[in-house]
Design an enzyme around this catalytic site. Structure first.
Site, PDB file in Angstrom:
ATOM      1  N   ASN A   1       2.849  13.515 -49.063  1.00  0.00           N
ATOM      2  CA  ASN A   1       2.819  12.142 -48.575  1.00  0.00           C
ATOM      3  C   ASN A   1       3.575  12.126 -47.245  1.00  0.00           C
ATOM      4  O   ASN A   1       4.792  12.207 -47.229  1.00  0.00           O
ATOM      5  CB  ASN A   1       3.498  11.229 -49.609  1.00  0.00           C
ATOM      6  CG  ASN A   1       3.628   9.801 -49.136  1.00  0.00           C
ATOM      7  OD1 ASN A   1       3.051   9.423 -48.107  1.00  0.00           O
ATOM      8  ND2 ASN A   1       4.386   8.998 -49.861  1.00  0.00           N
TER       9      ASN A   1
ATOM     10  N   LYS B   1       3.826   9.747 -45.166  1.00  0.00           N
ATOM     11  CA  LYS B   1       4.368   8.414 -44.823  1.00  0.00           C
ATOM     12  C   LYS B   1       4.057   8.089 -43.353  1.00  0.00           C
ATOM     13  O   LYS B   1       3.011   8.476 -42.858  1.00  0.00           O
ATOM     14  CB  LYS B   1       5.868   8.363 -45.153  1.00  0.00           C
ATOM     15  CG  LYS B   1       6.147   8.873 -46.578  1.00  0.00           C
ATOM     16  CD  LYS B   1       7.538   8.640 -47.054  1.00  0.00           C
ATOM     17  CE  LYS B   1       7.673   9.185 -48.472  1.00  0.00           C
ATOM     18  NZ  LYS B   1       8.972   8.921 -49.069  1.00  0.00           N
TER      19      LYS B   1
ATOM     20  N   HIS C   1       3.081   3.243 -54.423  1.00  0.00           N
ATOM     21  CA  HIS C   1       4.263   4.026 -54.018  1.00  0.00           C
ATOM     22  C   HIS C   1       5.485   3.108 -54.001  1.00  0.00           C
ATOM     23  O   HIS C   1       5.376   1.923 -53.671  1.00  0.00           O
ATOM     24  CB  HIS C   1       4.036   4.654 -52.635  1.00  0.00           C
ATOM     25  CG  HIS C   1       5.133   5.601 -52.277  1.00  0.00           C
ATOM     26  ND1 HIS C   1       6.313   5.170 -51.710  1.00  0.00           N
ATOM     27  CD2 HIS C   1       5.260   6.948 -52.449  1.00  0.00           C
ATOM     28  CE1 HIS C   1       7.111   6.224 -51.544  1.00  0.00           C
ATOM     29  NE2 HIS C   1       6.500   7.315 -51.977  1.00  0.00           N
TER      30      HIS C   1
ATOM     31  N   GLU D   1       7.787   2.701 -51.972  1.00  0.00           N
ATOM     32  CA  GLU D   1       8.032   1.986 -50.710  1.00  0.00           C
ATOM     33  C   GLU D   1       7.092   0.780 -50.593  1.00  0.00           C
ATOM     34  O   GLU D   1       7.458  -0.256 -50.027  1.00  0.00           O
ATOM     35  CB  GLU D   1       7.890   2.952 -49.524  1.00  0.00           C
ATOM     36  CG  GLU D   1       9.108   3.865 -49.432  1.00  0.00           C
ATOM     37  CD  GLU D   1       8.812   5.289 -49.002  1.00  0.00           C
ATOM     38  OE1 GLU D   1       7.778   5.533 -48.366  1.00  0.00           O
ATOM     39  OE2 GLU D   1       9.630   6.179 -49.320  1.00  0.00           O
TER      40      GLU D   1
ATOM     41  N   GLU E   1       8.001   8.954 -59.836  1.00  0.00           N
ATOM     42  CA  GLU E   1       8.929   9.091 -58.720  1.00  0.00           C
ATOM     43  C   GLU E   1      10.103   8.139 -58.912  1.00  0.00           C
ATOM     44  O   GLU E   1      10.011   6.956 -58.546  1.00  0.00           O
ATOM     45  CB  GLU E   1       8.218   8.753 -57.407  1.00  0.00           C
ATOM     46  CG  GLU E   1       7.037   9.648 -57.102  1.00  0.00           C
ATOM     47  CD  GLU E   1       6.736   9.664 -55.615  1.00  0.00           C
ATOM     48  OE1 GLU E   1       6.772  10.745 -55.019  1.00  0.00           O
ATOM     49  OE2 GLU E   1       6.493   8.584 -55.046  1.00  0.00           O
TER      50      GLU E   1
ATOM     51  N   GLY F   1      13.693  10.650 -51.011  1.00  0.00           N
ATOM     52  CA  GLY F   1      14.296  10.751 -49.686  1.00  0.00           C
ATOM     53  C   GLY F   1      15.810  10.808 -49.699  1.00  0.00           C
ATOM     54  O   GLY F   1      16.450  10.639 -48.660  1.00  0.00           O
TER      55      GLY F   1
ATOM     56  N   SER G   1      12.559  14.096 -53.579  1.00  0.00           N
ATOM     57  CA  SER G   1      13.394  15.202 -53.065  1.00  0.00           C
ATOM     58  C   SER G   1      12.965  16.583 -53.560  1.00  0.00           C
ATOM     59  O   SER G   1      13.803  17.455 -53.791  1.00  0.00           O
ATOM     60  CB  SER G   1      14.873  14.951 -53.385  1.00  0.00           C
ATOM     61  OG  SER G   1      15.311  13.780 -52.712  1.00  0.00           O
TER      62      SER G   1
END
Ligand code: PGA
Length: 246
Positions: free
Chosen positions: A9, A11, A94, A96, A162, A168, A208
């Protein structure tokens, strides 16, 4: 046997030029391994470049799409548009999208349904925040997210677990934490859609993932692959993860 998946991904990283550089390197160093499906999700504007440089025929994914077929939705991208751009996969829900852009379970459910109608492969992301984990709500959050997004399940659906606190942050879930969550997701799918659906479902871990932590994760019985953000941007690191998975 479930075929493993390694999905990238990107992003909001890698424009057209960087996508070219990535694929030049990637094509040179990646040896096709039929046991692992490789998926890359560039940003919309880099999709065309990725598709045209895709010499090793990996799968190309969009990172999102809108829940409507078309219409007055300024700034959005439709399922037909990503299909026309030759995406076979789409990442939906996702964290985010959920937490930064406030996408709701209901919207995600509509997106999943529309993507499946259009024969897209869906990578549905779920996961709890740190606060929810600390309050021992992980199971109920996953149940809500999985339960609301899926009214049908088929080989076209992959779930990515996730945990939001691992994305991240460099703070990867332990293999045990991840395995426990994957097991409970598989159980939810079993209860709802039956044994075959549950045993065929591929569940990816994301948060991560790096070359040095993937082997312990992938060796867990219910972890079928990974969805990788930061470590997927560099072709050498991404291939290193692939090699560790093989
Ligand atoms: P990360 O992101 O690998 O950079 O933690 C994973 C993701 O957001 O899918």
């Amino acid at each position: 046997m479930r075929k493993k998946i390694l999905a990238a991904n990107w992003k909001m990283n890698h424009g057209v030029e960087e996508t070219q550089k990535f694929f030049q390197e990637f094509n040179r160093h990646y040896h096709i391994n039929s046991e692992i499906e490789v998926v890359i999700a560039p940003s919309y504007l880099s999709l065309q470049e990725a598709v045209s440089l895709n010499a090793k025929k990996i799968s190309i994914a969009a990172q999102n799409m809108h829940w409507a077929e078309k219409g007055a939705f300024t700034g959005e991208v439709s399922v037909s548009q990503i299909k026309e751009a030759k995406c076979t996969h789409v990442i939906l829900g996702h964290s985010e999208r959920r937490h930064v852009f406030h996408e709701t379970d209901e919207e995600i459910q509509k997106k999943v349904a529309l993507a499946l109608t259009h024969q897209m492969q869906v990578i549905l992301c779920v996961g709890e925040t740190l606060e929810e984990r600390n309050q021992e709500k992980t199971h109920s959050v996953l149940e809500r997210q999985v339960g609301s997004a899926l009214s049908v399940i088929s080989g076209a659906v992959t779930i990515a677990y996730e945990p939001v606190w691992a994305i991240g942050t460099g703070q990867v879930a332990t293999p045990q934490q991840a395995e426990e969550a994957h097991q409970s997701i598989r159980k939810m799918v079993w209860d709802r859609f039956g044994m075959d659906a549950a045993s065929n479902l591929r569940i990816l871990y994301g948060g991560s993932v790096k070359p040095d932590n993937i082997s312990n994760l992938i060796s867990q019985p219910n972890i079928d692959g990974a969805l990788v953000g930061g470590a997927s941007l560099d072709p050498k690191t991404f291939i290193e993860i692939l090699n560790q998975m093989a």
